[in-house]
Design a protein around this motif. Structure first.
Motif, PDB file in Angstrom:
ATOM      1  N   HIS A  86       1.178   6.404 -11.273  1.00 15.00           N
ATOM      2  CA  HIS A  86       1.473   6.461  -9.830  1.00 15.00           C
ATOM      3  C   HIS A  86       2.955   6.224  -9.569  1.00 15.00           C
ATOM      4  O   HIS A  86       3.604   5.446 -10.251  1.00 15.00           O
ATOM      5  CB  HIS A  86       0.589   5.501  -9.022  1.00 15.00           C
ATOM      6  N   GLN A  90       4.450  -1.131  -4.377  1.00 18.01           N
ATOM      7  CA  GLN A  90       4.081  -2.165  -3.412  1.00 18.01           C
ATOM      8  C   GLN A  90       5.247  -2.422  -2.458  1.00 18.01           C
ATOM      9  O   GLN A  90       6.399  -2.219  -2.828  1.00 18.01           O
ATOM     10  CB  GLN A  90       3.803  -3.477  -4.170  1.00 18.01           C
ATOM     11  N   ASP A 125       5.573  -1.344 -12.494  1.00 20.15           N
ATOM     12  CA  ASP A 125       4.333  -0.894 -11.828  1.00 20.15           C
ATOM     13  C   ASP A 125       4.651   0.120 -10.756  1.00 20.15           C
ATOM     14  O   ASP A 125       4.902  -0.239  -9.625  1.00 20.15           O
ATOM     15  CB  ASP A 125       3.611  -2.107 -11.241  1.00 20.15           C
ATOM     16  N   GLU A 158      -1.878   4.816  -5.194  1.00 21.16           N
ATOM     17  CA  GLU A 158      -2.601   3.854  -6.029  1.00 21.16           C
ATOM     18  C   GLU A 158      -2.598   2.468  -5.410  1.00 21.16           C
ATOM     19  O   GLU A 158      -3.605   1.760  -5.420  1.00 21.16           O
ATOM     20  CB  GLU A 158      -1.999   3.798  -7.448  1.00 21.16           C
ATOM     21  N   GLU A 159      -1.467   2.083  -4.854  1.00 18.94           N
ATOM     22  CA  GLU A 159      -1.354   0.722  -4.319  1.00 18.94           C
ATOM     23  C   GLU A 159      -2.108   0.540  -3.011  1.00 18.94           C
ATOM     24  O   GLU A 159      -2.174  -0.569  -2.480  1.00 18.94           O
ATOM     25  CB  GLU A 159       0.120   0.338  -4.145  1.00 18.94           C
ATOM     26  N   HIS A 432       4.357  -6.725  -8.273  1.00 18.55           N
ATOM     27  CA  HIS A 432       3.942  -7.101  -6.907  1.00 18.55           C
ATOM     28  C   HIS A 432       4.718  -8.302  -6.371  1.00 18.55           C
ATOM     29  O   HIS A 432       4.480  -8.719  -5.236  1.00 18.55           O
ATOM     30  CB  HIS A 432       2.428  -7.394  -6.802  1.00 18.55           C
TER      31      HIS A 432
END
Ligand code: BES
Ligand code: MN
Ligand code: MN
Length: 464
Positions: A86, A90, A125, A158-159, A432
């Motif tokens: 992805h 975030q 991420d 995705e998030e 995150h």
């Protein structure tokens, strides 16, 4: 012939610079204000896929945020690897706590990453980990080392629960046909202990709203005589766990898979240092469900956590007020056999039933997903293990993770293939959190390891 290692040595500065450009784009999926940035990031991913040797790549519109699809088919008779990742990130909040701005990537040294780590939202991420796959493909195409077909599906939601991805899966089953799904969106134990994530927790995410009086009231004139939604909400939340830290929602544990003694024994053998764990996150002690270890609590056991809570006056100084409303966002991490929709329903029923007279309570489901476990006796796992062996010199440790990638359980249903989670992040990378980062070493090691997966998987698959 150039090995991945040599190729990386020659190209690493270019790879890092390209990743840095992608990290500059604030592709925050949760906030509609960043929609243009999300679209811009999708375009950059598409371009990078074409540059890495995909025959075709496209930005596919969906009812939500776009999905980038690309492929290189060298021979339809050969196996196909589908890479999922992805490009959304975030929100960066709380921004004040970042030591450098979240969308101005910089490479800084840390204790764990003496070679440097890229600090930026999404570094680990998942932009950094997703980009390893793009660069691994580039290595394989440029050096004529691609042993099979490859497809990429990189999403932008995705998030926020991957809602459009299911829509996309439903409509593109043929196009996405594959023999294995490969994902780097998890972590590994440490830089010298590779691991393969064999399980993910499911998720049920809800928002609750407690309403008292029809307007904010003077807390002197009315205080003591009317229910205060904030007080009530806190009491209700506190009641959701008992003195053993078990969740009190009736039926919550009914379907929870209990691991065998042997499985728990195996888990206990994974390298884990409790003191280090506490020190890293700055806590005096751990806390969790009675009779389970920290590793178990954070992977094979279900949870209930408040992610945010608000209401009333939080500005400067003091204001004497009884708020009309109080809110909280609550997540429940689920385990295999749990059905997230059923758990959401159980929670809703229970939470509404414990509301005292004087307030009304509303529970709004957000999103969710099922947990996932992968077998370790298939060729998919074997190929990943062999790849780690090639580049780390040792076997990977199978480990269940506490995180969730809700779409993974749907893949098996729609695409009928297994998913392999080869993560290169570390728990200390602060995904995150403020100051998210990704080790340069990890990034390059990922690019080095991935081509070996392709090779071993193709070998094992064509032999079987
Ligand atoms: N990549 C993470 C999940 C993850 C991280 C799994 C590390 C295992 C180890 C993913 O981007 C994520 O954050 N997922 C969310 C769920 C989603 C529905 C918002 C999560 O786990 O909170
Ligand atoms: Mn992720
Ligand atoms: Mn995430």
């Amino acid at each position: 012939m150039l090995s991945p290692k040599d190729y990386i040595e020659k190209n690493k500065d270019a790879f890092l610079n390209e990743l840095i450009e992608l990290l500059k784009i604030p592709s925050v999926s949760a906030d509609p204000a960043f929609k243009d940035d999300v679209n811009a990031a999708a375009k950059v991913v598409k371009k990078s896929l074409l540059a890495a040797g995909c025959d075709t790549a496209e930005v596919c519109e969906t009812p939500g945020l776009p999905i980038v699809y690309g492929e290189k088919i060298i021979d339809p008779k050969l196996p196909t690897v589908l890479v999922y990742g992805h490009y959304d990130v975030q929100p960066p909040d709380p921004i004040d706590l970042w030591t450098s701005p979240p969308f101005e990537p910089v490479i800084k040294k840390t204790d764990i990453h003496p070679e440097g780590a890229i600090f930026a939202r999404g570094a680990c991420d998942d932009k950094g980990q997703m980009f390893m796959h793009v660069k691994a493909l580039q290595y394989m195409t440029e050096t004529d080392n691609l042993p099979c077909n490859v497809k990429f599906m990189i999403e932008g939601e995705e998030e926020v629960g991957s809602v459009s991805l299911e829509w996309f899966l439903e409509r593109n089953q043929d196009k996405l046909e594959n023999d294995v799904i490969l994902i780097s969106d998890t972590g590994m134990i440490s830089k010298d202990t590779p691991s393969i994530t064999t399980g993910l927790r499911g998720l049920s995410y809800v928002e609750v709203e407690v309403t008292g009086p029809n307007r904010d009231l003077h807390s002197g004139l009315y205080g003591g005589a009317v229910a205060n939604p904030i007080n009530i909400l806190n009491k209700m939340i506190a009641s959701l766990q008992d003195e053993d830290n078990r969740i009190t929602v009736p039926g919550f544990y009914d379907k929870v898979e209990e691991l065998s003694k042997e499985e728990r024994q195996k888990m206990a053998e994974a390298p884990f240092d409790l003191d280090e764990y506490k020190e890293h996150i700055g806590i005096p002690d751990v806390r969790g469900e009675k009779a389970y270890s920290t590793l178990e609590r954070a992977s094979i056991r279900p949870t209930l956590d408040v992610n945010g809570i608000w209401g009333g006056y939080i500005g400067e100084g003091a204001k004497t007020v009884i708020a009309s409303k109080a809110y909280a966002k609550i997540s429940m991490r689920l385990v295999p056999n749990h059905n997230w929709e059923e758990i959401t329903e159980l929670f809703k029923k229970h939470f509404e039933s414990i509301a005292p007279a004087g307030v009304t309570v509303e529970v709004k489901p957000h999103h969710g997903g099922q947990a996932y476990v992968t077998p370790i006796d298939g060729i998919e796992y074997k190929a990943a293990d062999l790849a780690f062996k090639d580049t780390f010199g040792k076997d990977a440790i199978p480990l269940r993770s506490g995180g969730s990638i809700p779409i993974v359980s749907l893949f098996e249903g729609y695409l009928k293939s297994k998913t392999i989670l080869m993560g290169f992040g570390l728990n200390s990378d602060a995904i995150h959190s403020p100051n998210e980062h990704f080790g340069v070493w990890n990034f390059l090691k990922g690019i080095e390891t991935i081509p070996y997966f392709y090779k071993h998987f193709t070998d094992l698959k064509t032999k079987s």
